[in-house]
Design an enzyme around this catalytic site. Structure first.
Site, short mmCIF file in Angstrom:
data_model
loop_
_atom_site.label_atom_id
_atom_site.label_comp_id
_atom_site.label_asym_id
_atom_site.label_seq_id
_atom_site.Cartn_x
_atom_site.Cartn_y
_atom_site.Cartn_z
N ALA A 46 0.86 -1.19 0.00
CA ALA A 46 0.00 0.00 0.00
C ALA A 46 0.89 1.24 0.00
CB ALA A 46 -0.90 -0.03 1.23
N LYS A 47 0.24 2.37 0.08
CA LYS A 47 0.98 3.65 0.01
C LYS A 47 2.10 3.71 1.04
CE LYS A 47 -1.77 6.82 -2.51
NZ LYS A 47 -3.20 6.46 -2.36
#
Ligand code: GLU
Length: 307
Positions: free
Chosen positions: A242-243
């Site tokens: 994810a980010k």
């Protein structure tokens, strides 16, 4: 002959996780001389990003993955999705539902009624409530979605990578959204069947969706492809990419000067296809490709190793 597919959603750029799944799907089909289709799943309107389609194609090509024929856009197949939804209505498998997301959330406040990935379980408010979609809309002044009635919530099947599965379906699920577009579950089943896909290799975050897809195939009288769900790639901390893991997009690595052969070699080593990292092309992995070499557990990506 095997027919497989790559089915990217153009909702962002390809990251390492998608790339690894697509590499395995490509190898599995190409190693047996099969046909590999590219279907761009652009049906999820609000999440589709401008330019993501072109970027996806470019990223796949850069990595050395090819496909047969022209890419198919899922939005071009809306009529077929609608026809399938109508068939489900005619056969009594679905009912109109006018509930909003908020109403469903409020009705299902108990923690055990929530499904982490899929939102709360539908409490069945509209089941048996209206005789038809027209009636539902006229009576409530709302547009209706179509929900599949799940009477038998346990579905057994064999996943050819993960083994025997006993999948639970948590509540009646939407097959056509209120905007008239097919939900992912319906679109994917209809399109795979129409394109003659008989092998679905994808990441195991979709394993919980498979029982719903099997029910839809049964209801529509479609043949079932073989399923292989490979582990999702996770970050060095073991969590889904994810980010917070920084930029793991192919575009980013490319900008940092990583070449495709290094990235492919990295994915191959992560996937147990090569004993150690070293540049290679997807084609060089075809000889002796064996999916059973891919470790069963989630594969940890350490992008520092690439840079
Ligand atoms: N388009 C879906 C995704 O990118 C994949 C659908 C599938 O493979 O069935 O998550």
């Amino acid at each position: 002959m095997t027919v497989g597919r790559l089915a990217p959603s153009p909702t962002g750029v390809l990251h390492l996780g998608n790339a690894r799944t697509f590499l395995l799907a490509w190898l599995s089909v190409r190693a047996r001389g099969g046909t590999l289709l590219l279907r761009v799943e652009d049906i999820d309107g609000p999440r589709v990003k401008a330019g993501a389609f072109e970027q996806t194609l470019e990223d796949l090509q850069w990595l050395g993955l090819d496909w047969d024929g022209e890419p198919v856009l899922q939005t071009a197949r809306r009529e077929h999705h609608r026809a399938a939804a109508q068939q489900l209505i005619d056969r009594g498998f679905v009912y109109p539902c006018v509930c909003t997301r908020r109403e469903i959330e409020e009705a299902a406040s108990a923690p055990h009624e929530r499904d982490v990935a899929d939102g709360p379980v539908y409490p069945g408010t509209c089941r048996g409530r209206f005789a038809s979609r027209e009636e539902a809309e006229a009576k409530t002044g709302r547009t209706a979605a179509l929900r599949f009635r799940v009477d038998d919530d346990e579905v057994s099947f064999t996943d050819e990578f993960c083994g025997a599965q006993r999948g639970k379906i948590r509540g009646d699920f939407v097959v056509q959204k209120r905007d008239g577009n097919a939900a992912y579950q319906l679109a994917v089943v209809v399109d795979d069947a129409a394109q003659g896909v008989d092998e679905v290799l994808r990441a195991d975050d979709l394993l919980p969706s498979t029982p719903r897809q099997l029910l839809l195939q049964r209801a529509l009288g479609l043949t079932r492809p073989r399923y292989l769900h490979v582990p999702l790639l996770v970050g060095a901390d073991g969590l889904r990419l994810a980010k917070r893991h920084g930029d793991t997009s192919l575009r980013y690595f490319r900008q940092q000067g990583v070449n495709a052969a290094d990235l492919c070699g990295y994915l191959a080593a992560l996937s147990g296809l090569r004993p150690r990292r070293g540049p290679c092309s997807p084609r060089e992995l075809l000889d002796g490709f064996d999916l059973s070499q891919v470790p069963r557990g989630a594969a940890r990506a350490d992008d520092h190793a690439l840079l």
